[in-house]
Write a protein that holds these residues in place. Structure first.
Motif, PDB file in Angstrom:
ATOM      1  N   VAL A  40     -62.852 -36.290 -20.884  1.00  0.00           N
ATOM      2  CA  VAL A  40     -63.796 -36.050 -19.592  1.00  0.00           C
ATOM      3  C   VAL A  40     -63.813 -34.349 -19.578  1.00  0.00           C
ATOM      4  O   VAL A  40     -62.928 -34.060 -19.082  1.00  0.00           O
ATOM      5  CB  VAL A  40     -63.264 -36.671 -18.469  1.00  0.00           C
ATOM      6  N   GLU A  41     -64.683 -33.722 -20.037  1.00  0.00           N
ATOM      7  CA  GLU A  41     -65.002 -32.293 -20.164  1.00  0.00           C
ATOM      8  C   GLU A  41     -65.399 -31.789 -18.899  1.00  0.00           C
ATOM      9  O   GLU A  41     -65.244 -30.596 -18.390  1.00  0.00           O
ATOM     10  CB  GLU A  41     -65.672 -31.871 -21.299  1.00  0.00           C
ATOM     11  N   THR A  42     -66.398 -32.737 -17.919  1.00  0.00           N
ATOM     12  CA  THR A  42     -66.956 -32.215 -17.160  1.00  0.00           C
ATOM     13  C   THR A  42     -66.881 -33.517 -15.905  1.00  0.00           C
ATOM     14  O   THR A  42     -66.853 -34.382 -16.380  1.00  0.00           O
ATOM     15  CB  THR A  42     -68.358 -32.056 -17.263  1.00  0.00           C
ATOM     16  N   LEU A  43     -66.911 -33.191 -14.667  1.00  0.00           N
ATOM     17  CA  LEU A  43     -66.939 -33.820 -13.462  1.00  0.00           C
ATOM     18  C   LEU A  43     -68.098 -33.720 -12.897  1.00  0.00           C
ATOM     19  O   LEU A  43     -68.634 -32.680 -12.444  1.00  0.00           O
ATOM     20  CB  LEU A  43     -65.814 -33.635 -12.394  1.00  0.00           C
ATOM     21  N   PRO A  44     -69.092 -34.676 -12.713  1.00  0.00           N
ATOM     22  CA  PRO A  44     -68.909 -36.040 -13.498  1.00  0.00           C
ATOM     23  C   PRO A  44     -68.803 -35.897 -15.048  1.00  0.00           C
ATOM     24  O   PRO A  44     -69.646 -34.951 -15.710  1.00  0.00           O
ATOM     25  CB  PRO A  44     -70.169 -37.077 -12.970  1.00  0.00           C
ATOM     26  N   HIS A  45     -68.384 -36.943 -15.808  1.00  0.00           N
ATOM     27  CA  HIS A  45     -68.324 -36.988 -17.293  1.00  0.00           C
ATOM     28  C   HIS A  45     -69.563 -36.997 -17.959  1.00  0.00           C
ATOM     29  O   HIS A  45     -69.765 -36.324 -18.834  1.00  0.00           O
ATOM     30  CB  HIS A  45     -67.618 -38.367 -17.519  1.00  0.00           C
ATOM     31  N   GLN A  46     -70.571 -37.790 -17.527  1.00  0.00           N
ATOM     32  CA  GLN A  46     -71.919 -37.716 -17.993  1.00  0.00           C
ATOM     33  C   GLN A  46     -72.831 -36.856 -17.096  1.00  0.00           C
ATOM     34  O   GLN A  46     -73.719 -37.432 -16.382  1.00  0.00           O
ATOM     35  CB  GLN A  46     -72.524 -39.184 -18.163  1.00  0.00           C
ATOM     36  N   LYS A  47     -72.692 -35.557 -16.957  1.00  0.00           N
ATOM     37  CA  LYS A  47     -73.044 -34.778 -15.880  1.00  0.00           C
ATOM     38  C   LYS A  47     -74.487 -34.768 -15.654  1.00  0.00           C
ATOM     39  O   LYS A  47     -75.278 -34.845 -14.752  1.00  0.00           O
ATOM     40  CB  LYS A  47     -72.508 -33.379 -15.935  1.00  0.00           C
ATOM     41  N   ARG A  48     -75.225 -34.276 -17.073  1.00  0.00           N
ATOM     42  CA  ARG A  48     -76.614 -34.177 -17.068  1.00  0.00           C
ATOM     43  C   ARG A  48     -77.410 -35.459 -16.831  1.00  0.00           C
ATOM     44  O   ARG A  48     -78.469 -35.560 -15.965  1.00  0.00           O
ATOM     45  CB  ARG A  48     -77.126 -33.603 -18.375  1.00  0.00           C
ATOM     46  N   TRP A  49     -76.846 -36.658 -17.208  1.00  0.00           N
ATOM     47  CA  TRP A  49     -77.354 -37.854 -16.841  1.00  0.00           C
ATOM     48  C   TRP A  49     -77.616 -38.190 -15.554  1.00  0.00           C
ATOM     49  O   TRP A  49     -78.566 -38.739 -14.859  1.00  0.00           O
ATOM     50  CB  TRP A  49     -76.904 -39.084 -17.622  1.00  0.00           C
ATOM     51  N   ILE A  50     -76.288 -38.106 -14.855  1.00  0.00           N
ATOM     52  CA  ILE A  50     -76.148 -38.444 -13.629  1.00  0.00           C
ATOM     53  C   ILE A  50     -76.642 -37.567 -12.553  1.00  0.00           C
ATOM     54  O   ILE A  50     -77.619 -38.097 -11.705  1.00  0.00           O
ATOM     55  CB  ILE A  50     -74.516 -38.782 -13.170  1.00  0.00           C
ATOM     56  N   GLU A  51     -76.628 -36.252 -12.727  1.00  0.00           N
ATOM     57  CA  GLU A  51     -77.271 -35.386 -11.940  1.00  0.00           C
ATOM     58  C   GLU A  51     -78.768 -34.978 -11.859  1.00  0.00           C
ATOM     59  O   GLU A  51     -79.089 -34.529 -11.254  1.00  0.00           O
ATOM     60  CB  GLU A  51     -76.433 -33.875 -11.830  1.00  0.00           C
ATOM     61  N   ALA A  52     -79.232 -35.174 -13.298  1.00  0.00           N
ATOM     62  CA  ALA A  52     -80.579 -34.996 -13.461  1.00  0.00           C
ATOM     63  C   ALA A  52     -81.292 -36.085 -13.691  1.00  0.00           C
ATOM     64  O   ALA A  52     -82.254 -36.447 -12.644  1.00  0.00           O
ATOM     65  CB  ALA A  52     -80.785 -34.191 -14.734  1.00  0.00           C
ATOM     66  N   GLU A  53     -81.104 -37.205 -14.252  1.00  0.00           N
ATOM     67  CA  GLU A  53     -81.796 -38.441 -14.624  1.00  0.00           C
ATOM     68  C   GLU A  53     -81.778 -39.504 -13.426  1.00  0.00           C
ATOM     69  O   GLU A  53     -82.776 -39.920 -12.960  1.00  0.00           O
ATOM     70  CB  GLU A  53     -81.388 -39.085 -15.812  1.00  0.00           C
ATOM     71  N   LEU A  54     -80.520 -39.578 -13.036  1.00  0.00           N
ATOM     72  CA  LEU A  54     -80.156 -40.822 -11.954  1.00  0.00           C
ATOM     73  C   LEU A  54     -80.379 -40.349 -10.733  1.00  0.00           C
ATOM     74  O   LEU A  54     -81.028 -40.963  -9.859  1.00  0.00           O
ATOM     75  CB  LEU A  54     -78.712 -41.315 -12.333  1.00  0.00           C
ATOM     76  N   LEU A  55     -79.798 -39.302 -10.125  1.00  0.00           N
ATOM     77  CA  LEU A  55     -79.539 -39.318  -8.680  1.00  0.00           C
ATOM     78  C   LEU A  55     -80.320 -37.983  -8.043  1.00  0.00           C
ATOM     79  O   LEU A  55     -80.462 -37.971  -6.929  1.00  0.00           O
ATOM     80  CB  LEU A  55     -77.998 -38.932  -8.640  1.00  0.00           C
ATOM     81  N   SER A  56     -80.776 -36.961  -8.935  1.00  0.00           N
ATOM     82  CA  SER A  56     -81.406 -35.736  -8.475  1.00  0.00           C
ATOM     83  C   SER A  56     -82.959 -36.172  -7.889  1.00  0.00           C
ATOM     84  O   SER A  56     -83.249 -37.367  -8.305  1.00  0.00           O
ATOM     85  CB  SER A  56     -81.413 -34.698  -9.413  1.00  0.00           C
ATOM     86  N   VAL A  57     -83.330 -35.192  -7.273  1.00  0.00           N
ATOM     87  CA  VAL A  57     -84.755 -35.428  -6.722  1.00  0.00           C
ATOM     88  C   VAL A  57     -85.611 -35.051  -7.862  1.00  0.00           C
ATOM     89  O   VAL A  57     -86.694 -35.763  -7.811  1.00  0.00           O
ATOM     90  CB  VAL A  57     -84.861 -34.637  -5.456  1.00  0.00           C
ATOM     91  N   VAL A  58     -85.418 -34.270  -8.658  1.00  0.00           N
ATOM     92  CA  VAL A  58     -86.079 -33.846  -9.631  1.00  0.00           C
ATOM     93  C   VAL A  58     -85.339 -33.671 -10.917  1.00  0.00           C
ATOM     94  O   VAL A  58     -84.224 -33.158 -10.896  1.00  0.00           O
ATOM     95  CB  VAL A  58     -87.208 -32.845  -9.520  1.00  0.00           C
ATOM     96  N   VAL A  59     -85.883 -34.107 -12.239  1.00  0.00           N
ATOM     97  CA  VAL A  59     -85.075 -34.249 -13.376  1.00  0.00           C
ATOM     98  C   VAL A  59     -84.721 -32.701 -13.839  1.00  0.00           C
ATOM     99  O   VAL A  59     -83.774 -32.538 -14.442  1.00  0.00           O
ATOM    100  CB  VAL A  59     -85.830 -34.967 -14.400  1.00  0.00           C
ATOM    101  N   TYR A  60     -85.420 -31.441 -13.409  1.00  0.00           N
ATOM    102  CA  TYR A  60     -85.024 -30.255 -14.040  1.00  0.00           C
ATOM    103  C   TYR A  60     -84.330 -29.380 -13.192  1.00  0.00           C
ATOM    104  O   TYR A  60     -84.028 -28.297 -13.609  1.00  0.00           O
ATOM    105  CB  TYR A  60     -86.584 -29.548 -14.409  1.00  0.00           C
ATOM    106  N   GLN A  61     -83.739 -30.039 -11.825  1.00  0.00           N
ATOM    107  CA  GLN A  61     -83.044 -29.189 -11.071  1.00  0.00           C
ATOM    108  C   GLN A  61     -81.824 -29.979 -10.914  1.00  0.00           C
ATOM    109  O   GLN A  61     -81.691 -30.483  -9.860  1.00  0.00           O
ATOM    110  CB  GLN A  61     -83.699 -28.997  -9.699  1.00  0.00           C
ATOM    111  N   VAL A  62     -80.763 -29.794 -11.863  1.00  0.00           N
ATOM    112  CA  VAL A  62     -79.575 -30.476 -11.828  1.00  0.00           C
ATOM    113  C   VAL A  62     -78.935 -29.865 -10.434  1.00  0.00           C
ATOM    114  O   VAL A  62     -78.775 -29.178 -10.059  1.00  0.00           O
ATOM    115  CB  VAL A  62     -78.922 -30.017 -13.016  1.00  0.00           C
ATOM    116  N   LYS A  63     -78.058 -31.242  -9.872  1.00  0.00           N
ATOM    117  CA  LYS A  63     -77.432 -31.126  -8.818  1.00  0.00           C
ATOM    118  C   LYS A  63     -78.450 -30.895  -7.559  1.00  0.00           C
ATOM    119  O   LYS A  63     -77.963 -30.095  -6.780  1.00  0.00           O
ATOM    120  CB  LYS A  63     -76.344 -29.954  -8.729  1.00  0.00           C
ATOM    121  N   ASN A  64     -79.430 -31.434  -7.476  1.00  0.00           N
ATOM    122  CA  ASN A  64     -80.541 -31.248  -6.474  1.00  0.00           C
ATOM    123  C   ASN A  64     -80.466 -32.327  -5.747  1.00  0.00           C
ATOM    124  O   ASN A  64     -81.238 -33.280  -5.983  1.00  0.00           O
ATOM    125  CB  ASN A  64     -82.000 -30.837  -6.903  1.00  0.00           C
TER     126      ASN A  64
END
Length: 750
Positions: free
Chosen positions: A543-567
């Motif tokens: 696990v290199e990042t928290l979350p492990h699948q960071k881009r998938w979780i913070e862009a694809e799944l949970l963020s309000v828009v895909v191109y603003q990670v952690k939004n």
């Protein structure tokens, strides 16, 4: 607008103020006091008092993308008939729908799914892409971000695709006088609005999950209501079209970086019409003619905070038919009234400057000379003196902020702290009737997690998110002049959760996500938040990042828009402290497990065996963990897709608690647990709608620790994206926060 909630029953919005991008504005064709505004993340709003206050019109909307509105139209023949276009992109697939209302926006139903839209995307602030023929009431046209241009000939009930190619439409407009004449403008790859996202290695189109559409915009014309088309011009991108009421052959266009252009021959040829406008390259999307003085036109460049040497409210006027322009007025703060107090902290304390950022639309009141409206990042403002002074009505009802989390004070009833994108935290002490801001820090514009101290009343710790993807933990005490940064984090690190020790007040823990090698993990403070050290928590080596699948979780799944990670992914839910045992805390990782420490973080044990991590696919991820305040040894874990789980033996074994119906998906995007008056746990769980899981917005609660459940009816709110819920210390007052639609308050009766 006053918003409240009586439970079980109906949620009412909290009085938080504005904050979402109002990207479009229309006036009712017959009633001068009625206005409609569209938002990129919060749906459609209506004002019945000329813009002084607003209410949402989202009943009947269910899917995740239904509040991300890209366009709105009203029939001038039957004003109770309205249309809205909404959509977003996930996993390189564009989703979209056209909805119709036949009752003035009180309810909506889908009429076309053939087009994809990008409601909170790079063309969100430009022209309307759906229009009703002003001559023939049955004809409606709509151009998608994908899917081409479609025509309805039965007032929007059924649709057919036209022969135009699939392009990125920026505006669709019928000629106001000439029957059958329909214009459609497109936007090129090179004129997309992306100055608020870092393209990095992915490139602009890669971040947008878009594909190349061409390096030139185009303007098309149909002379037979969309049955056949001709290409008029290729080159500039067309973000908005206006027709000169004095000359049926004269058109004006806002062409983004191409500025304002005019045509004297029905759109066949174009020339620049920008003399006197702001120097340098600016984007233009807003352009309107005065109903009462036809030679007068208004426009405004789309200005942003980083720009220098610009007028505070860049509203330009032309009194010669849009040949030459001048700044309408050099505004200062004294020219503004009714704007929220939080705007005083923007741009070095200039409220007027902030009020002029990102103007998306200007409209002229068709009934009252001299009355203007404009909308932008923060809401809607109106002027009764031709634009010399402006009033915002405190943006009442436009509670469109994208919120991250909410936490309750453990000592004071009705007191909560909320965090949100683009703002420092806010505190309410009356259950959501009013809010005050906690101070931010220079270089930071948003907030994530927060905790209100139980040991030191009036002390707050909160995570701030800064420019360049930086973050810090801020400490502030009521009565002090400013906050201070207690722990400054490097680029890419964020404060996911903050907690105070359940039995040793004054000891705090922080969950920091990001790259593990850069410092992500669990931190601890033993001195009231003044200094911090990293605990022994380490995820598995892979696990290199928290979350492990960071881009998938913070862009694809949970963020309000895909191109603003952690939004607006939601925060403050993946760590908790045990109220029954000093030094005991749990931390969860979205796809890999839950760990527990019983010695303030010095050692950790895995307790996630048997939980449904990615059980039904990549969307089954952990979203929240919580200790029971009533039953020692009881722990709750909430999952996207797989619902709520419980352990009664300290995490040694787990079983599913809700929903009990086999095969039913429920996204636990928000969870809170309180202690009931008879010693049982009171649970509230909310599910935000998601494209990936095809789920709708839901909310349920249990007064007996999860043995039985009741659902809360909130259909009038539409497809609300719930991000956090908190119960106050008396387990009576509730505050729930959302991505896009602000906060909602209420009370429960046990």
């Amino acid at each position: 607008m006053e918003n409240s909630l009586n439970l079980p029953g109906v949620l009412l919005p909290a009085a938080l103020g504005g904050g979402g991008y109002i990207t479009g504005l229309l006036q009712h064709p017959a009633d001068n006091r009625v206005l409609y505004a569209r938002c990129d993340v919060a749906g459609v709003f209506c004002s019945s008092d000329g813009g002084e206050s607003w209410e949402t019109l989202n009943r009947g909307l269910t899917q995740a993308y239904h509040h991300q509105v890209q366009s709105f139209a009203i029939s001038c023949h039957h004003p109770e008939v309205m249309f809205r276009c909404c959509g977003e992109v996930r996993s390189r697939t564009f989703y979209g729908a056209v909805h119709k209302s036949a009752d003035g926006g009180n309810s909506w139903y889908e009429v076309c799914g053939g087009m994809g839209f990008y409601g909170n995307g790079p063309t969100r602030m430009y022209g309307e892409v759906i229009a009703v023929d002003p001559v023939h009431p049955g004809i409606v046209a709509a151009g998608g971000y994908t899917g081409g241009l479609w025509i309805s000939r039965d007032e929007g009930e059924s649709w057919e695709q036209s022969s135009l190619p699939e392009e990125r439409f920026g505006c669709v407009a019928f000629h106001p006088d000439q029957q059958g004449m329909l214009y459609a403008g497109t936007i090129s790859d090179e004129e997309l609005n992306m100055d608020y996202a870092d393209p990095g290695e992915y490139g602009i189109l890669g971040l947008l999950q878009d594909r190349p559409r061409g390096k030139a915009g185009r303007l098309y014309l149909s002379r037979d209501s969309g049955q056949s088309w001709e290409l008029l011009v290729e080159g500039p991108s067309f973000a908005g079209l206006s027709f000169d009421s004095r000359d049926p052959q004269r058109l004006l266009a806002a062409c983004i970086w191409g500025g304002i252009k005019s045509s004297a021959d029905g759109g066949q040829t174009w020339q620049s019409a920008g003399e006197g406008l702001l120097k340098g390259e600016q984007r233009y999307g807003a352009l309107v003619q005065d109903w009462h003085i036809p030679e007068r036109w208004y426009t405004a460049p789309d200005l942003r905070p980083q720009m220098q040497d610009i007028p505070p409210i860049p509203l330009y006027v032309s009194d010669d038919g849009a040949e030459r322009w001048k700044l309408l007025h050099h505004h200062n703060d004294n020219d503004l009234s009714g704007f929220p107090a939080y705007m005083d902290s923007f741009n070095g304390g200039s409220r007027a400057s902030a009020a002029g950022w990102a103007i998306s639309k200007i409209i002229v009141d068709r009934f009252t000379p001299g009355r203007l409206y404009l909308c932008n990042w923060y809401g809607v403002a109106y002027s009764g003196d031709g634009g010399m002074t402006w009033r915002a009505g405190q943006f009442r009802g436009l509670e469109t902020t994208c919120m991250e989390a909410v936490v309750a004070d453990k000592l004071q009833p009705g007191k909560f702290c909320v965090t949100m994108a683009d703002h420092s935290p806010k505190v309410t002490e009356d259950g959501g009737l009013s809010f005050r801001s906690l101070p931010g820090l220079s270089g930071y514009s948003g907030s994530s997690a927060a905790v209100i101290s139980a040991a030191d009343p009036g002390l707050y710790l909160y995570g701030l998110i800064g420019h360049g993807r930086t973050a810090c933990i801020a400490v502030y005490r009521d009565g002090e002049d400013r906050a201070r940064a207690a722990l400054t984090l490097g680029p890419g690190l964020f404060v996911q959760a903050l907690r105070e020790d359940g039995n040793q007040p004054g000891i705090y823990y922080a969950y920091v996500d990001g790259a593990v090698s850069a410092g992500a993990g669990i931190y601890r403070s033993r001195d009231g938040g003044t200094s911090w050290d990293r605990t022994a928590f380490r995820p598995p080596a892979y696990v290199e990042t928290l979350p492990h699948q960071k881009r998938w979780i913070e862009a694809e799944l949970l963020s309000v828009v895909v191109y603003q990670v952690k939004n607006a992914c939601g925060s403050n839910q993946l760590m908790d402290t045990n109220p029954h045992q000093a030094g005991q805390l749990i931390a969860g990782e979205a796809t890999e497990g839950i760990w527990q420490s019983s010695d303030h973080g010095d050692t950790w044990d895995f307790i996630g065996e048997g939980l449904p991590f990615q059980l039904g696919g990549p969307a089954s991820v952990l979203s929240s963990v919580a200790y029971s305040p009533s039953c020692p040894g009881t722990i709750y874990a909430g999952f996207i897709s797989e619902g709520l789980w419980r352990s009664s033996d300290g995490g040694q074994s787990w079983h599913k608690l809700f929903p009990v119906m086999a095969g039913k998906l429920f996204n636990v995007s928000a969870l809170c647990v309180g202690r009931g008056e008879h010693g049982e746990d009171v649970l509230i769980s909310a599910s935000e709608p998601m494209v990936r899981t095809c789920t709708e917005s839901e909310m349920a609660w249990s007064r007996d620790g999860g043995d039985t459940w009741e659902e809360w009816e909130h259909a009038p709110l539409g497809a609300v994206r719930w991000k956090g819920i908190a119960l106050d210390c008396e387990v009576r007052q509730v505050l729930a926060v959302t991505c896009g639609n602000g906060a909602f308050r209420g009370t429960i009766s046990l």
